[in-house]
Design a protein around this motif. Structure first.
Motif, PDB file in Angstrom:
ATOM      1  N   GLU A 177     -83.430   7.354  70.045  1.00 39.41           N
ATOM      2  CA  GLU A 177     -83.889   6.289  68.835  1.00 39.41           C
ATOM      3  C   GLU A 177     -84.395   5.311  69.891  1.00 39.41           C
ATOM      4  O   GLU A 177     -84.525   5.105  70.550  1.00 39.41           O
ATOM      5  N   MET A 178     -85.901   5.720  68.893  1.00 45.76           N
ATOM      6  CA  MET A 178     -87.217   5.175  69.700  1.00 45.76           C
ATOM      7  C   MET A 178     -87.564   3.656  68.746  1.00 45.76           C
ATOM      8  O   MET A 178     -87.605   4.094  67.233  1.00 45.76           O
ATOM      9  N   LEU A 179     -87.064   1.973  69.168  1.00 44.71           N
ATOM     10  CA  LEU A 179     -87.129   1.499  68.869  1.00 44.71           C
ATOM     11  C   LEU A 179     -88.814   0.826  68.655  1.00 44.71           C
ATOM     12  O   LEU A 179     -89.118   1.239  70.484  1.00 44.71           O
ATOM     13  N   PRO A 180     -89.381  -0.511  68.472  1.00 42.33           N
ATOM     14  CA  PRO A 180     -91.021  -0.624  69.467  1.00 42.33           C
ATOM     15  C   PRO A 180     -90.155  -1.546  70.701  1.00 42.33           C
ATOM     16  O   PRO A 180     -91.467  -1.618  71.603  1.00 42.33           O
ATOM     17  N   ASP A 181     -89.190  -2.247  70.769  1.00 46.47           N
ATOM     18  CA  ASP A 181     -88.776  -2.484  72.660  1.00 46.47           C
ATOM     19  C   ASP A 181     -88.439  -2.031  73.101  1.00 46.47           C
ATOM     20  O   ASP A 181     -88.057  -2.166  74.114  1.00 46.47           O
ATOM     21  N   LYS A 182     -87.279  -0.924  72.390  1.00 44.65           N
ATOM     22  CA  LYS A 182     -86.486  -0.119  73.450  1.00 44.65           C
ATOM     23  C   LYS A 182     -86.374   1.261  72.777  1.00 44.65           C
ATOM     24  O   LYS A 182     -86.585   1.473  71.401  1.00 44.65           O
ATOM     25  N   PHE A 183     -85.476   1.829  73.541  1.00 44.05           N
ATOM     26  CA  PHE A 183     -85.163   2.968  72.973  1.00 44.05           C
ATOM     27  C   PHE A 183     -84.068   3.717  73.582  1.00 44.05           C
ATOM     28  O   PHE A 183     -82.891   3.279  74.159  1.00 44.05           O
ATOM     29  N   ARG A 184     -82.957   3.848  72.747  1.00 44.24           N
ATOM     30  CA  ARG A 184     -81.361   3.602  72.409  1.00 44.24           C
ATOM     31  C   ARG A 184     -81.034   5.431  72.435  1.00 44.24           C
ATOM     32  O   ARG A 184     -81.254   5.693  71.564  1.00 44.24           O
ATOM     33  N   VAL A 185     -79.997   5.423  73.423  1.00 44.87           N
ATOM     34  CA  VAL A 185     -79.479   6.972  73.680  1.00 44.87           C
ATOM     35  C   VAL A 185     -78.346   6.513  73.259  1.00 44.87           C
ATOM     36  O   VAL A 185     -77.836   6.142  74.338  1.00 44.87           O
ATOM     37  N   LYS A 186     -77.646   7.270  72.390  1.00 48.51           N
ATOM     38  CA  LYS A 186     -76.293   6.912  71.723  1.00 48.51           C
ATOM     39  C   LYS A 186     -75.359   8.596  72.534  1.00 48.51           C
ATOM     40  O   LYS A 186     -75.719   9.202  72.193  1.00 48.51           O
ATOM     41  N   LEU A 187     -74.494   8.280  73.559  1.00 48.16           N
ATOM     42  CA  LEU A 187     -73.604   9.392  73.979  1.00 48.16           C
ATOM     43  C   LEU A 187     -72.183  10.387  73.388  1.00 48.16           C
ATOM     44  O   LEU A 187     -72.357   9.132  72.291  1.00 48.16           O
ATOM     45  N   PRO A 188     -71.955  11.198  73.949  1.00 48.90           N
ATOM     46  CA  PRO A 188     -70.773  11.603  72.699  1.00 48.90           C
ATOM     47  C   PRO A 188     -70.027  10.940  72.608  1.00 48.90           C
ATOM     48  O   PRO A 188     -68.939  10.840  71.653  1.00 48.90           O
ATOM     49  N   ASP A 189     -69.336   9.802  73.495  1.00 49.97           N
ATOM     50  CA  ASP A 189     -68.671   9.340  73.580  1.00 49.97           C
ATOM     51  C   ASP A 189     -68.567   8.167  72.352  1.00 49.97           C
ATOM     52  O   ASP A 189     -67.721   7.101  72.932  1.00 49.97           O
ATOM     53  N   GLY A 190     -69.467   7.690  72.371  1.00 50.02           N
ATOM     54  CA  GLY A 190     -69.900   6.288  71.899  1.00 50.02           C
ATOM     55  C   GLY A 190     -71.544   5.561  72.550  1.00 50.02           C
ATOM     56  O   GLY A 190     -71.704   4.646  72.038  1.00 50.02           O
ATOM     57  N   HIS A 191     -70.877   5.632  73.675  1.00 59.94           N
ATOM     58  CA  HIS A 191     -71.859   4.886  74.795  1.00 59.94           C
ATOM     59  C   HIS A 191     -73.135   4.552  74.420  1.00 59.94           C
ATOM     60  O   HIS A 191     -73.663   6.100  74.355  1.00 59.94           O
ATOM     61  N   GLU A 192     -73.598   3.789  74.932  1.00 55.60           N
ATOM     62  CA  GLU A 192     -74.972   3.862  74.701  1.00 55.60           C
ATOM     63  C   GLU A 192     -75.889   2.910  75.550  1.00 55.60           C
ATOM     64  O   GLU A 192     -75.303   1.942  76.351  1.00 55.60           O
ATOM     65  N   VAL A 193     -76.694   3.661  75.773  1.00 50.69           N
ATOM     66  CA  VAL A 193     -78.046   3.880  76.630  1.00 50.69           C
ATOM     67  C   VAL A 193     -79.208   2.800  76.154  1.00 50.69           C
ATOM     68  O   VAL A 193     -79.603   3.456  75.572  1.00 50.69           O
ATOM     69  N   VAL A 194     -79.865   1.807  76.943  1.00 54.80           N
ATOM     70  CA  VAL A 194     -80.809   0.995  76.404  1.00 54.80           C
ATOM     71  C   VAL A 194     -82.188   0.988  77.212  1.00 54.80           C
ATOM     72  O   VAL A 194     -81.116   0.685  78.667  1.00 54.80           O
ATOM     73  N   PHE A 195     -82.973   1.227  77.735  1.00 48.71           N
ATOM     74  CA  PHE A 195     -83.962   1.272  78.278  1.00 48.71           C
ATOM     75  C   PHE A 195     -85.118   0.703  77.313  1.00 48.71           C
ATOM     76  O   PHE A 195     -85.823   1.622  76.330  1.00 48.71           O
ATOM     77  N   PRO A 196     -85.817   0.137  78.237  1.00 49.06           N
ATOM     78  CA  PRO A 196     -87.510  -1.016  77.546  1.00 49.06           C
ATOM     79  C   PRO A 196     -88.638   0.409  77.163  1.00 49.06           C
ATOM     80  O   PRO A 196     -88.168   1.075  78.064  1.00 49.06           O
ATOM     81  N   ASN A 197     -88.581   0.033  76.221  1.00 47.83           N
ATOM     82  CA  ASN A 197     -90.349   0.806  76.312  1.00 47.83           C
ATOM     83  C   ASN A 197     -91.510  -0.387  76.863  1.00 47.83           C
ATOM     84  O   ASN A 197     -91.901  -0.786  75.811  1.00 47.83           O
ATOM     85  N   ARG A 198     -91.528   0.159  77.640  1.00 44.46           N
ATOM     86  CA  ARG A 198     -92.366  -0.514  78.453  1.00 44.46           C
ATOM     87  C   ARG A 198     -93.649  -0.593  78.300  1.00 44.46           C
ATOM     88  O   ARG A 198     -94.393  -1.710  78.626  1.00 44.46           O
ATOM     89  N   HIS A 199     -94.288   0.576  77.560  1.00 42.34           N
ATOM     90  CA  HIS A 199     -95.341   1.150  77.450  1.00 42.34           C
ATOM     91  C   HIS A 199     -96.265   0.488  75.929  1.00 42.34           C
ATOM     92  O   HIS A 199     -97.267   0.693  75.120  1.00 42.34           O
ATOM     93  N   SER A 200     -94.859   0.377  75.025  1.00 42.84           N
ATOM     94  CA  SER A 200     -94.843  -0.034  73.739  1.00 42.84           C
ATOM     95  C   SER A 200     -95.698   0.942  72.779  1.00 42.84           C
ATOM     96  O   SER A 200     -96.331   0.654  72.132  1.00 42.84           O
ATOM     97  N   TYR A 201     -95.125   2.453  73.012  1.00 41.63           N
ATOM     98  CA  TYR A 201     -95.609   3.508  72.676  1.00 41.63           C
ATOM     99  C   TYR A 201     -94.734   3.227  71.479  1.00 41.63           C
ATOM    100  O   TYR A 201     -93.902   2.779  70.716  1.00 41.63           O
ATOM    101  N   HIS A 202     -95.608   3.297  70.015  1.00 44.17           N
ATOM    102  CA  HIS A 202     -95.479   4.107  68.962  1.00 44.17           C
ATOM    103  C   HIS A 202     -94.992   4.929  68.172  1.00 44.17           C
ATOM    104  O   HIS A 202     -94.182   5.051  67.035  1.00 44.17           O
TER     105      HIS A 202
END
Length: 100
Positions: free
Chosen positions: A57-82
């Protein structure tokens, strides 16, 4: 394998790379063909040869990757991609379904 999202191979908003040999998920971004600081998540829920379903999932400030077991990896949208107009998948990963 790795999944790359951005505007080109030289400019990536998200490089998502589960590394089986290290049992870690590495996320990074690239600007003008220069890698930036890695983010490492030690929650590793991938197994060679298995079928997985995950959500990026791409959000204005971050990417959220939901893994198969429900864990989420959050990574900042460093360059403010739209928008993302480049995607590549590298390595031994086969896509059977893709939704936007």
């Amino acid at each position: 394998f790795s999944i790359n999202l951005g505007s080109s191979l030289k400019d990536l908003a998200l490089h998502f790379n589960p590394r089986f040999n290290e049992s870690v998920i590495v996320c990074n971004s690239k600007c003008c063909n220069v890698w930036q600081k890695e983010h490492r998540d030690n929650h590793f829920s991938f197994f060679r040869g298995s079928t997985v379903k995950f959500l990026i999932e791409m959000l204005p400030d971050k990417f959220r990757v939901k893994l198969p077991d429900g864990h989420e990896v959050v990574f900042p949208n460093r360059h403010s991609y739209h928008n993302i107009n480049y995607m590549s998948i590298i390595g031994g990963f086969k896509i059977t379904s893709f939704k936007l």
